[in-house]
Scaffold this active site. Structure first.
Site, PDB file in Angstrom:
ATOM      1  N   TYR A 143       0.828  -1.219   0.000  1.00 51.99           N
ATOM      2  CA  TYR A 143       0.000   0.000   0.000  1.00 51.99           C
ATOM      3  C   TYR A 143       0.860   1.265   0.000  1.00 51.99           C
ATOM      4  CZ  TYR A 143      -3.305  -3.543   1.664  1.00 51.99           C
ATOM      5  OH  TYR A 143      -4.043  -4.679   1.811  1.00 51.99           O
ATOM      6  N   LYS A 185      17.589 -10.024  24.018  1.00 49.97           N
ATOM      7  CA  LYS A 185      16.438  -9.173  24.350  1.00 49.97           C
ATOM      8  C   LYS A 185      15.234 -10.087  24.461  1.00 49.97           C
ATOM      9  CE  LYS A 185      14.464  -5.328  25.326  1.00 49.97           C
ATOM     10  NZ  LYS A 185      14.679  -4.746  26.661  1.00 49.97           N
ATOM     11  N   ASP A 218      19.833  -3.727  26.466  1.00 48.25           N
ATOM     12  CA  ASP A 218      19.743  -2.383  27.064  1.00 48.25           C
ATOM     13  C   ASP A 218      20.632  -2.291  28.301  1.00 48.25           C
ATOM     14  OD1 ASP A 218      17.821  -4.324  27.738  1.00 48.25           O
ATOM     15  OD2 ASP A 218      16.509  -2.876  28.706  1.00 48.25           O
ATOM     16  N   ASP A 242      26.481  -4.713  15.809  1.00 46.83           N
ATOM     17  CA  ASP A 242      26.850  -3.481  15.097  1.00 46.83           C
ATOM     18  C   ASP A 242      26.729  -2.281  16.043  1.00 46.83           C
ATOM     19  OD1 ASP A 242      27.620  -1.958  12.924  1.00 46.83           O
ATOM     20  OD2 ASP A 242      25.574  -1.664  12.213  1.00 46.83           O
TER      21      ASP A 242
HETATM   22  N1  GGG Z   1      33.537   0.684   6.857  1.00 51.80           N
HETATM   23  C1  GGG Z   1      32.452   0.071   6.265  1.00 51.80           C
HETATM   24  C2  GGG Z   1      31.240   0.926   6.228  1.00 51.80           C
HETATM   25  O1  GGG Z   1      31.179   1.903   5.524  1.00 51.80           O
HETATM   26  N2  GGG Z   1      30.252   0.585   7.021  1.00 51.80           N
HETATM   27  C3  GGG Z   1      29.087   1.379   7.076  1.00 51.80           C
HETATM   28  C4  GGG Z   1      27.885   0.649   7.521  1.00 51.80           C
HETATM   29  O2  GGG Z   1      26.865   1.257   7.718  1.00 51.80           O
HETATM   30  N3  GGG Z   1      27.946  -0.647   7.692  1.00 51.80           N
HETATM   31  C5  GGG Z   1      26.834  -1.364   8.111  1.00 51.80           C
HETATM   32  C6  GGG Z   1      27.199  -2.647   8.725  1.00 51.80           C
HETATM   33  O3  GGG Z   1      28.344  -2.884   9.102  1.00 51.80           O
HETATM   34  O4  GGG Z   1      26.304  -3.465   8.890  1.00 51.80           O
END
Ligand code: GGG
Length: 365
Positions: A143, A185, A218, A242
């Site tokens: 949608y 989590k 957290d 990450d």
């Molecule tokens: N140096 C690698 C780079 O540019 N990473 C940027 C990024 O957003 N990476 C996402 C990730 O590692 O999942």
């Protein structure tokens, strides 16, 4: 002398500054240690996308498969949607080459001031599951443009995927201080996270020498700010790992310091080495970028390619440059990228290879 073939992708933004800086250091190290490093440069990234509609050519992965390792700078541009830049280059590489471990060391470095008022030395290895989890292609939008527009994004965890990440992290912990913290989590995410916890726990039965704790993400984020020195090895899903690695490296002083190795531990495919930071368009082209994340990733690449002495030499050299008062603006110094790189090159020359201490080991099992 055998030669390691390395594919180099500077990518976007400050990738074009930190990658040449790190390659200058790798070439100097290669001279000292008699290594054959053959660099092949690829101009893949957002500029290519804007000109030709793809971040890399159709046969890009086939081209990369011919190399022993991949050395990446950064991806991301304000002119290209992030979904295109990541899913058109970095994520397909991680998946095609089964780079299921993203190893991210976080460590206090002399000469860098932590934003924390008081801190004991920090020495953490973050093991991020790198092929599945929250980074999934399963889902969709419906949608579009209507008031009831909706989006669904599935998280995919497999027993196989969790087990291999947990095994890698446990082996690392067993070779260090014997402590593994798993980020979860499971109080809020009721299917995938309890599954993650169960599989991590059952995997750890094979590692009686490792103490496992399971912490809500957290609470772990708070603990990483309040008492980061208490962590040894952390294992986390793709997204959690990450986020935690940006947080933990910032606690040591700057995300510009953070290195990473996207590993295929079985060596069936090339592994990829990249700093954790992105393309930083705000400072790109100004000579302000911190090349340490890229240089440290280069040291991890040397180690992975079997050159542990050369890796330790490079690591000791950039640590010594920092200790001696060189440092870019993000770590409180005044050096430009080029000035800091020159300081590392001088340190490489002045440090006898045998004095370089061993700094980072991938686990042997
Ligand atoms: N140096 C690698 C780079 O540019 N990473 C940027 C990024 O957003 N990476 C996402 C990730 O590692 O999942």
């Amino acid at each position: 002398m055998s030669t390691d073939r390395i594919a180099v992708i500077p990518g976007d933004g400050i990738g074009h500054e930190v990658v040449p800086a790190a390659i200058a250091c790798l070439e100097r190290i290669a001279e000292h240690h008699g290594l054959g490093l053959e660099f092949t440069h690829y101009d893949w990234g957002s500029e290519r996308y804007l000109k030709r509609g793809r971040m890399m050519p159709l046969d890009g992965l086939e081209q990369l498969a011919r190399h022993d390792a991949i050395f990446l700078g950064a991806v991301g541009s304000p002119e290209v949607p992030d979904t295109e830049s990541l899913w058109g280059l970095l994520i397909p590489i991680r998946r095609e080459f089964e780079q299921y471990i993203n190893l991210r060391p976080v460590k206090t470095l002399d000469g860098v001031v932590s934003p924390l008022a008081a801190t004991d030395p920090i020495d953490i290895l973050i093991v991020r599951e790198n092929n599945e989890g929250e980074y999934s292609e399963v889902g969709g939008r419906i949608y579009r443009g209507l008031p009831h527009e909706s989006a669904v994004q599935e998280t995919v965890f497999t027993r196989h995927g969790i087990r291999r990440a947990a095994r890698y992290a446990a082996a690392l912990a067993a070779s260090r201080r014997g402590r593994l913290a798993s980020a979860t989590k499971s109080n809020g995410i009721i299917h995938t996270m309890p599954f993650w916890d169960e599989v991590v726990e059952e995997t750890l039965n094979d590692y009686p020498q490792v103490t496992l704790t399971s912490e809500l993400i957290d609470a772990m984020a708070a603990h990483l700010v309040l008492k980061p020195w208490t962590y040894d090895v952390i294992v986390a899903s793709n997204l959690f790992g990450d986020i935690l690695s940006d947080l933990a490296s910032s606690v040591t002083g700057s995300i510009g310091l953070a290195a990473s190795a996207n590993l295929n531990p079985e060596l069936r495919h090339p592994s990829l080495f990249e700093p954790v930071h992105g393309s930083a368009p705000d400072i790109a082209g100004k000579g302000l970028a911190n090349p340490i994340g890229q240089i440290w990733s280069g040291a991890m690449m040397l180690h992975h390619l079997g050159h542990a002495g050369a890796a330790a030499h490079l690591q000791t050299a950039f640590e010594s440059a920092l200790r001696n008062g060189h440092g870019t603006r993000d770590v409180g110094g005044t050096s430009t990228t080029a000035e800091f790189t020159d300081a590392v090159l001088s340190a490489i020359d002045s440090l006898a290879p045998h004095r370089a201490a061993s700094v980072l080991a991938e686990p042997c099992s």
